[in-house]
Design a protein around this motif. Structure first.
Motif, PDB file in Angstrom:
ATOM      1  N   THR A  34       0.683  -1.156  -0.002  1.00 45.33           N
ATOM      2  CA  THR A  34      -0.080   0.097   0.087  1.00 45.33           C
ATOM      3  C   THR A  34       0.942   1.252  -0.158  1.00 45.33           C
ATOM      4  O   THR A  34       0.635   2.190  -0.729  1.00 45.33           O
ATOM      5  N   LEU A  35       2.003   1.423   0.833  1.00 47.13           N
ATOM      6  CA  LEU A  35       2.979   2.578   0.771  1.00 47.13           C
ATOM      7  C   LEU A  35       3.458   2.498  -0.515  1.00 47.13           C
ATOM      8  O   LEU A  35       3.527   3.826  -0.902  1.00 47.13           O
ATOM      9  N   LYS A  36       4.048   1.485  -0.942  1.00 43.50           N
ATOM     10  CA  LYS A  36       4.793   1.705  -2.402  1.00 43.50           C
ATOM     11  C   LYS A  36       3.657   2.130  -3.415  1.00 43.50           C
ATOM     12  O   LYS A  36       4.166   3.270  -4.256  1.00 43.50           O
ATOM     13  N   LEU A  37       2.543   1.893  -3.417  1.00 46.59           N
ATOM     14  CA  LEU A  37       1.349   2.491  -4.144  1.00 46.59           C
ATOM     15  C   LEU A  37       1.305   3.978  -4.264  1.00 46.59           C
ATOM     16  O   LEU A  37       1.279   4.815  -5.109  1.00 46.59           O
ATOM     17  N   LEU A  38       0.960   4.299  -2.810  1.00 49.54           N
ATOM     18  CA  LEU A  38       0.816   5.548  -2.467  1.00 49.54           C
ATOM     19  C   LEU A  38       2.216   6.499  -2.681  1.00 49.54           C
ATOM     20  O   LEU A  38       1.926   7.748  -3.293  1.00 49.54           O
ATOM     21  N   GLU A  39       3.174   6.082  -2.522  1.00 51.42           N
ATOM     22  CA  GLU A  39       4.515   6.803  -2.977  1.00 51.42           C
ATOM     23  C   GLU A  39       4.523   6.924  -4.517  1.00 51.42           C
ATOM     24  O   GLU A  39       4.942   7.827  -5.087  1.00 51.42           O
ATOM     25  N   TYR A  40       4.094   5.922  -5.290  1.00 46.90           N
ATOM     26  CA  TYR A  40       4.097   5.974  -6.843  1.00 46.90           C
ATOM     27  C   TYR A  40       3.250   6.812  -7.169  1.00 46.90           C
ATOM     28  O   TYR A  40       3.333   7.862  -8.093  1.00 46.90           O
ATOM     29  N   LEU A  41       1.980   7.172  -6.418  1.00 46.02           N
ATOM     30  CA  LEU A  41       1.126   8.060  -6.763  1.00 46.02           C
ATOM     31  C   LEU A  41       1.416   9.418  -6.220  1.00 46.02           C
ATOM     32  O   LEU A  41       0.721  10.282  -6.475  1.00 46.02           O
ATOM     33  N   ASP A  42       2.678   9.582  -5.427  1.00 45.66           N
ATOM     34  CA  ASP A  42       2.919  10.815  -4.710  1.00 45.66           C
ATOM     35  C   ASP A  42       2.017  11.366  -3.685  1.00 45.66           C
ATOM     36  O   ASP A  42       1.817  12.435  -3.627  1.00 45.66           O
ATOM     37  N   PHE A  43       0.949  10.400  -3.516  1.00 42.32           N
ATOM     38  CA  PHE A  43       0.044  10.724  -2.263  1.00 42.32           C
ATOM     39  C   PHE A  43      -0.943  11.613  -2.959  1.00 42.32           C
ATOM     40  O   PHE A  43      -1.789  12.516  -2.263  1.00 42.32           O
ATOM     41  N   TYR A  44      -0.975  11.635  -4.321  1.00 35.45           N
ATOM     42  CA  TYR A  44      -2.018  12.724  -5.206  1.00 35.45           C
ATOM     43  C   TYR A  44      -3.364  12.158  -5.052  1.00 35.45           C
ATOM     44  O   TYR A  44      -3.617  11.029  -5.434  1.00 35.45           O
ATOM     45  N   ASN A  45      -4.136  13.131  -4.777  1.00 35.59           N
ATOM     46  CA  ASN A  45      -5.669  12.732  -4.602  1.00 35.59           C
ATOM     47  C   ASN A  45      -6.080  11.408  -3.814  1.00 35.59           C
ATOM     48  O   ASN A  45      -6.658  10.561  -4.316  1.00 35.59           O
ATOM     49  N   VAL A  46      -5.260  11.420  -2.711  1.00 35.08           N
ATOM     50  CA  VAL A  46      -5.588  10.492  -1.779  1.00 35.08           C
ATOM     51  C   VAL A  46      -6.086  11.113  -0.633  1.00 35.08           C
ATOM     52  O   VAL A  46      -5.702  12.223   0.038  1.00 35.08           O
ATOM     53  N   GLU A  47      -7.254  10.386   0.152  1.00 28.57           N
ATOM     54  CA  GLU A  47      -7.499  10.771   1.554  1.00 28.57           C
ATOM     55  C   GLU A  47      -7.502   9.704   2.319  1.00 28.57           C
ATOM     56  O   GLU A  47      -8.042   8.435   1.710  1.00 28.57           O
ATOM     57  N   ALA A  48      -7.366   9.822   3.605  1.00 33.60           N
ATOM     58  CA  ALA A  48      -7.581   8.754   4.590  1.00 33.60           C
ATOM     59  C   ALA A  48      -8.186   9.151   5.748  1.00 33.60           C
ATOM     60  O   ALA A  48      -8.016  10.501   6.095  1.00 33.60           O
ATOM     61  N   TYR A  49      -8.760   8.455   6.472  1.00 31.18           N
ATOM     62  CA  TYR A  49      -9.368   8.651   8.025  1.00 31.18           C
ATOM     63  C   TYR A  49      -9.974   7.363   8.632  1.00 31.18           C
ATOM     64  O   TYR A  49      -9.917   6.360   7.874  1.00 31.18           O
ATOM     65  N   PHE A  50     -10.207   7.715   9.840  1.00 31.63           N
ATOM     66  CA  PHE A  50     -10.386   6.442  11.009  1.00 31.63           C
ATOM     67  C   PHE A  50     -12.077   6.310  10.372  1.00 31.63           C
ATOM     68  O   PHE A  50     -12.743   7.235   9.967  1.00 31.63           O
ATOM     69  N   VAL A  51     -12.306   4.983  10.271  1.00 34.60           N
ATOM     70  CA  VAL A  51     -13.648   4.661   9.891  1.00 34.60           C
ATOM     71  C   VAL A  51     -14.701   4.122  11.255  1.00 34.60           C
ATOM     72  O   VAL A  51     -13.952   3.670  12.044  1.00 34.60           O
ATOM     73  N   LYS A  52     -15.989   4.394  11.121  1.00 38.18           N
ATOM     74  CA  LYS A  52     -16.884   3.863  12.319  1.00 38.18           C
ATOM     75  C   LYS A  52     -16.783   2.195  11.946  1.00 38.18           C
ATOM     76  O   LYS A  52     -17.270   1.915  11.102  1.00 38.18           O
ATOM     77  N   VAL A  53     -16.459   1.671  13.347  1.00 35.23           N
ATOM     78  CA  VAL A  53     -16.817   0.209  13.260  1.00 35.23           C
ATOM     79  C   VAL A  53     -17.337  -0.336  14.357  1.00 35.23           C
ATOM     80  O   VAL A  53     -17.597   0.326  15.537  1.00 35.23           O
ATOM     81  N   LYS A  54     -17.980  -1.648  14.106  1.00 41.24           N
ATOM     82  CA  LYS A  54     -18.826  -2.329  15.380  1.00 41.24           C
ATOM     83  C   LYS A  54     -17.868  -2.853  16.194  1.00 41.24           C
ATOM     84  O   LYS A  54     -18.180  -3.197  17.396  1.00 41.24           O
ATOM     85  N   SER A  55     -16.604  -3.400  15.685  1.00 37.58           N
ATOM     86  CA  SER A  55     -15.721  -4.062  16.256  1.00 37.58           C
ATOM     87  C   SER A  55     -14.779  -3.187  17.440  1.00 37.58           C
ATOM     88  O   SER A  55     -14.476  -2.296  16.974  1.00 37.58           O
TER      89      SER A  55
END
Length: 109
Positions: A34-55
């Motif tokens: 995943t990190l290699k992919l994000l680096e390849y994309l230079d983190f362009y048009n990427v967003e990340a956030y915590f998600v609501k989970v039941k677990s």
């Protein structure tokens, strides 16, 4: 999932330990990829956030990574080092959101 089997845990604790180790290894490999992919994309048009989970185990740990230029590319992780890198790159959004694939991630196995 097999490593959580009560009978297997009682009869074959070494096998359970191996299965857990294998699972952790492959999750680390996934996070590295995943990190290699994000680096390849230079983190362009990427967003990340915590998600609501039941677990309870995943609460405040599981985050979602969305590649905005690609339909249906949604990644998840609980990796601390990947989370820190996303924050460093300025693509991590504070707060919790409902996952794009909420029904799937909150399904019991």
């Amino acid at each position: 999932m097999k490593s959580k089997d009560q009978k297997l845990q009682q009869k074959h604790p070494q096998l359970v330990k191996k299965l857990q180790g294998d699972a952790n290894y492959y999750y680390r490999q996934k996070d590295k990829t995943t990190l290699k992919l994000l680096e390849y994309l230079d983190f362009y048009n990427v967003e990340a956030y915590f998600v609501k989970v039941k677990s309870k185990l995943l609460k405040d740990k599981l985050f979602e990574i969305v590649l905005l230029d690609y339909d249906n590319v949604i990644l998840h992780s609980i990796s601390h080092w990947l989370l820190e890198r996303l924050k460093e790159e300025g693509v991590f959004i504070e707060g919790k959101r409902k996952s794009i694939i909420d029904k799937y991630i909150n399904e019991r196995y």
